[in-house]
Design a protein around this motif. Structure first.
Motif, PDB file in Angstrom:
ATOM      1  N   ASP A 133       0.854  -1.199   0.000  1.00  0.00           N
ATOM      2  CA  ASP A 133       0.000   0.000   0.000  1.00  0.00           C
ATOM      3  C   ASP A 133       0.889   1.248   0.000  1.00  0.00           C
ATOM      4  O   ASP A 133       2.103   1.163   0.149  1.00  0.00           O
ATOM      5  CB  ASP A 133      -0.984  -0.013   1.176  1.00  0.00           C
ATOM      6  CG  ASP A 133      -0.295   0.085   2.521  1.00  0.00           C
ATOM      7  OD1 ASP A 133       0.436   1.065   2.754  1.00  0.00           O
ATOM      8  OD2 ASP A 133      -0.481  -0.815   3.362  1.00  0.00           O
ATOM      9  N   GLY A 134       0.247   2.392  -0.180  1.00  0.00           N
ATOM     10  CA  GLY A 134       0.984   3.637  -0.342  1.00  0.00           C
ATOM     11  C   GLY A 134       1.776   4.041   0.895  1.00  0.00           C
ATOM     12  O   GLY A 134       2.895   4.552   0.801  1.00  0.00           O
ATOM     13  N   LEU A 146       5.057   1.948  -9.464  1.00  0.00           N
ATOM     14  CA  LEU A 146       4.014   2.409  -8.568  1.00  0.00           C
ATOM     15  C   LEU A 146       2.631   2.163  -9.143  1.00  0.00           C
ATOM     16  O   LEU A 146       2.247   2.779 -10.142  1.00  0.00           O
ATOM     17  CB  LEU A 146       4.244   3.907  -8.311  1.00  0.00           C
ATOM     18  CG  LEU A 146       3.356   4.635  -7.336  1.00  0.00           C
ATOM     19  CD1 LEU A 146       3.402   4.017  -5.951  1.00  0.00           C
ATOM     20  CD2 LEU A 146       3.775   6.106  -7.269  1.00  0.00           C
ATOM     21  N   LEU A 175      -4.187   2.119  -5.106  1.00  0.00           N
ATOM     22  CA  LEU A 175      -3.604   1.493  -3.920  1.00  0.00           C
ATOM     23  C   LEU A 175      -4.454   1.797  -2.705  1.00  0.00           C
ATOM     24  O   LEU A 175      -5.036   2.879  -2.606  1.00  0.00           O
ATOM     25  CB  LEU A 175      -2.205   2.073  -3.660  1.00  0.00           C
ATOM     26  CG  LEU A 175      -1.061   1.635  -4.558  1.00  0.00           C
ATOM     27  CD1 LEU A 175       0.148   2.503  -4.264  1.00  0.00           C
ATOM     28  CD2 LEU A 175      -0.721   0.174  -4.347  1.00  0.00           C
ATOM     29  N   SER A 221      -2.977   6.770  -2.082  1.00  0.00           N
ATOM     30  CA  SER A 221      -3.030   6.493  -3.523  1.00  0.00           C
ATOM     31  C   SER A 221      -1.658   6.647  -4.173  1.00  0.00           C
ATOM     32  O   SER A 221      -0.765   7.312  -3.641  1.00  0.00           O
ATOM     33  CB  SER A 221      -4.008   7.448  -4.197  1.00  0.00           C
ATOM     34  OG  SER A 221      -3.442   8.750  -4.247  1.00  0.00           O
ATOM     35  N   GLY A 222      -1.535   6.041  -5.341  1.00  0.00           N
ATOM     36  CA  GLY A 222      -0.285   6.145  -6.097  1.00  0.00           C
ATOM     37  C   GLY A 222       0.099   7.584  -6.373  1.00  0.00           C
ATOM     38  O   GLY A 222       1.261   7.961  -6.264  1.00  0.00           O
ATOM     39  N   VAL A 260       1.560   9.122  -3.318  1.00  0.00           N
ATOM     40  CA  VAL A 260       2.914   8.606  -3.082  1.00  0.00           C
ATOM     41  C   VAL A 260       3.896   9.347  -3.983  1.00  0.00           C
ATOM     42  O   VAL A 260       4.952   9.818  -3.549  1.00  0.00           O
ATOM     43  CB  VAL A 260       2.982   7.086  -3.348  1.00  0.00           C
ATOM     44  CG1 VAL A 260       4.420   6.589  -3.284  1.00  0.00           C
ATOM     45  CG2 VAL A 260       2.124   6.326  -2.338  1.00  0.00           C
TER      46      VAL A 260
END
Ligand code: CA
Length: 246
Positions: free
Chosen positions: A50-51, A68, A72, A76-77, A80
């Motif tokens: 996960d992020g 990435l 997620l 969220s991606g 991140v």
């Protein structure tokens, strides 16, 4: 013959460390498949599901590249990616966004947030590896990062620091890569298209005028008051790093 990016191990003191890839993926089967294939190609692999875990892993053991996933849990991606770009130590860390076909519009947004490239599921390992290698070459992660010097400018690639004389220069990720590329080839004139290929990558479609925008930003940051403009504009040809007057 399968070509790995890393040299064979046990080659003595000149052996480069294998590039470390962080896979951020909540689909266990996909993560396992990626790990298997990347290790076979000579990469070291770290994983996060996960992020939040991704950000922790990056802080603890900064990888050479991040794969990435867009969707997620927890963080969220895109968030991140934003945080990677915000932190000085990871500002220039290569990030490939992995999206599902229905998220293509988001992927474009991901590029704006600072992802270097994106790939749409389902993808072939060959396509992914080609993108990864291009990015790693560009980011200079292989071989080990060093220092570039031109005129009174120095770039510490490992520390992500740029200095002009005694002054610290702060650059965005694209301007950093642009300067890095120009400093690797001082005085050579590059067209906008060549700079796009080298700095953004051949798979990314941006207008050649985008280069002008980033050159302008680079100039603004790198040329302090009273300092020589070290970026030369060559009419109808492109740009070069040069101390000679235009
Ligand atoms: Ca996912």
């Amino acid at each position: 013959m399968e070509g790995g990016i890393a040299p064979a191990p046990e080659a003595g003191t000149t052996t480069l460390p294998k590039p470390l890839v962080l896979i951020v993926e909540d689909e266990a089967a996909l993560a396992t498949m990626l790990r298997y294939n990347l290790e076979k190609q000579g990469f070291r692999v770290d994983e996060a599901t996960d992020g939040q875990e991704a950000l922790t892993r990056i802080a603890e053991n900064t990888p050479d590249l991040v794969l990435l996933d867009w969707m997620l849990p927890v963080v969220s991606g895109i968030e991140v990616c934003r945080q990677i770009r915000r932190r000085p130590g990871t500002r220039d860390l290569p990030v490939i966004m992995v999206t599902a076909r229905t998220e293509d519009q988001d992927a474009v947004r991901g590029l704006n947030t600072g992802a270097d490239d994106y790939i749409t599921k389902p993808f072939s390992m060959d396509a992914l590896l080609a993108r990864m290698r291009a990015l790693l070459r560009r980011s200079n992660s292989v071989p080990a990062k060093g220092r570039l010097v031109f005129h009174d400018i120095s770039m510490d690639l490992a520390m992500h620091r740029v200095q002009r004389g005694a002054r610290a220069v702060h650059l965005g990720p694209t301007e950093f890569r642009l300067l890095e590329f120009l400093m690797q080839h001082p005085r050579r004139v590059f067209s906008r298209e060549e700079l796009l290929d080298a700095v953004w990558g051949p798979d990314i479609h941006v207008e050649p005028r985008t280069v002008d925008v980033h050159i302008r930003r680079l100039r603004k940051s790198i040329n302090g008051p009273g300092e020589l403009d070290i970026v030369r504009t060559v009419r109808a040809a492109g740009y070069a790093l040069d101390t000679e007057p235009v």
